[in-house]
Design a protein around this motif. Structure first.
Motif, short mmCIF file in Angstrom:
data_model
loop_
_atom_site.label_atom_id
_atom_site.label_comp_id
_atom_site.label_asym_id
_atom_site.label_seq_id
_atom_site.Cartn_x
_atom_site.Cartn_y
_atom_site.Cartn_z
N THR A 183 0.85 -1.18 0.00
CA THR A 183 0.00 0.00 0.00
C THR A 183 0.89 1.24 0.00
O THR A 183 2.07 1.17 0.39
CB THR A 183 -0.91 0.04 1.24
N PRO A 184 0.37 2.39 -0.42
CA PRO A 184 1.19 3.60 -0.38
C PRO A 184 1.73 3.93 1.00
O PRO A 184 2.84 4.46 1.12
CB PRO A 184 0.22 4.68 -0.88
N PHE A 208 -1.70 9.46 -5.23
CA PHE A 208 -2.38 8.19 -5.48
C PHE A 208 -3.89 8.40 -5.42
O PHE A 208 -4.37 9.44 -4.97
CB PHE A 208 -1.96 7.15 -4.44
N GLN A 209 -4.62 7.40 -5.89
CA GLN A 209 -6.08 7.49 -5.88
C GLN A 209 -6.71 6.18 -5.45
O GLN A 209 -6.27 5.10 -5.86
CB GLN A 209 -6.62 7.89 -7.26
N ARG A 210 -7.72 6.29 -4.62
CA ARG A 210 -8.57 5.15 -4.27
C ARG A 210 -10.01 5.63 -4.29
O ARG A 210 -10.31 6.73 -4.75
CB ARG A 210 -8.20 4.61 -2.89
N ASP A 211 -10.93 4.81 -3.77
CA ASP A 211 -12.36 5.14 -3.84
C ASP A 211 -12.66 6.49 -3.20
O ASP A 211 -13.56 7.21 -3.64
CB ASP A 211 -13.18 4.05 -3.14
N TRP A 214 -8.26 11.35 -4.49
CA TRP A 214 -6.81 11.51 -4.56
C TRP A 214 -6.24 11.81 -3.18
O TRP A 214 -6.85 12.51 -2.37
CB TRP A 214 -6.45 12.65 -5.51
N LEU A 262 2.28 -1.14 -6.74
CA LEU A 262 1.18 -0.26 -6.32
C LEU A 262 0.30 0.17 -7.50
O LEU A 262 -0.27 1.27 -7.49
CB LEU A 262 1.71 0.98 -5.59
N TRP A 265 -3.32 1.78 -7.15
CA TRP A 265 -3.42 3.14 -6.62
C TRP A 265 -2.97 4.21 -7.64
O TRP A 265 -3.06 5.40 -7.34
CB TRP A 265 -2.55 3.27 -5.37
N CYS A 266 -2.50 3.79 -8.80
CA CYS A 266 -1.98 4.73 -9.79
C CYS A 266 -3.05 4.99 -10.85
O CYS A 266 -3.31 4.13 -11.70
CB CYS A 266 -0.71 4.19 -10.43
#
Length: 298
Positions: A183-184, A208-211, A214, A262, A265-266
């Protein structure tokens, strides 16, 4: 404006560009004493001092800085008008001053330089490769290649390619020794190569990005550089983990010199554009360059 008044302003700008009366006098092909008298005449006409003069250096007063800020774009426009007038022949000619981010240059402009020189032999490209965004008009640039998120208002922007994507990479040797972060947040347990955006004090924070959207991660490691290519080279040499534009790192990944991590997350982000002030489009050299880009860049 009378001719001698315009000559005074030209002399003032030349001194600011050369940094000394002696070098400016050589550039203008006059004696230093004559140039000094010209500036004294300008200062007398304006009623303010424009320069702080000492035996070692020449510095601008506040009035001088204010005058230069207004004159530079005006002189650039005059030069453009003269260039445009001389470009009325069949073959576009002249100089285009372009500012480009290094990644944008390598991806979209460097592969086309030979073809453009063959197609438009009378156009000279004056390129400045710099990752620091500048005010194009104030700096006298005709156009720029930069990321969509950094486009200035009132600029015409032409997309040069699809959206881009960041990637996190390291050498196979580094992964064999230290493993991959899952994970980041686990990047804090790794040796990361930082990159400092030109003109900034602190290193760039990896995005990074998740649900939830950013987010940024400030990483640490043994090396900070101000050049993205140097960061990738350091990663190849096993210094640590790097954060790069995927399109730039792809050749090294294909060669097996870097491996990715990762990936979930990119996320994609707005890519590169060629942008220019609206008034620059009428230049024949600029029209030829834009037409060439639209024809050759996919």
């Amino acid at each position: 404006m009378r001719g001698n008044e315009f000559a005074e302003l030209q002399a003032f700008v030349c001194i600011t560009e050369q940094g000394s009366f002696v070098r400016a006098a050589e550039r203008l092909q006059v004696s230093p004493s004559a140039l000094s008298q010209t500036i004294k005449g300008l200062e007398a006409r304006l009623g303010v001092r424009l320069f702080h003069r000492t035996t070692r250096r020449v510095g601008m007063t506040q009035a001088g800085e204010r005058l230069l800020k207004r004159l530079k774009p005006a002189f650039a426009e005059i030069e453009s008008a003269i260039t445009d007038t001389t470009e009325l022949g069949e073959q576009p000619r002249g100089k285009l001053r372009l500012h480009t981010f290094r990644v944008g240059y390598q991806l979209y402009l460097e592969p086309l330089l030979a073809a453009f020189a063959e197609t438009c032999p009378e156009i000279e490209l004056d390129l400045t490769l710099d990752d620091h965004p500048v005010d194009m008009i104030e700096s006298g640039f005709d156009g720029a290649i930069r990321l969509g998120e950094l486009l200035e208002q009132d600029m015409v922007a032409i997309p040069l390619g699809p959206m881009l994507r960041h990637c996190v990479v390291a050498s196979p040797d580094y992964v064999a020794r230290y493993g991959k972060p899952r994970t980041p947040s686990e990047l804090h347990q790794h040796r990361c190569i930082n990159w400092r955006w030109p003109g900034q004090i602190h290193p760039y924070q990896w995005e990074f990005q998740r649900d939830s959207g950013w987010f940024r991660v400030a990483v640490n490691g043994p090396l900070i550089v101000n050049d993205l290519r140097a960061m990738l080279d350091a990663a190849v040499n096993g210094v640590g983990i790097a954060f790069s534009v995927e399109a730039w790192a792809t050749p090294l990944i294909r060669e097996g010199r870097l491996v990715t991590m990762l990936e979930p997350w990119c996320a994609p982000f707005d890519g590169f554009y060629f942008c220019y002030p609206r008034q620059r489009h009428h230049l024949a050299a600029m029209r030829a360059f834009i037409d060439f880009l639209k024809q050759h860049v996919r």
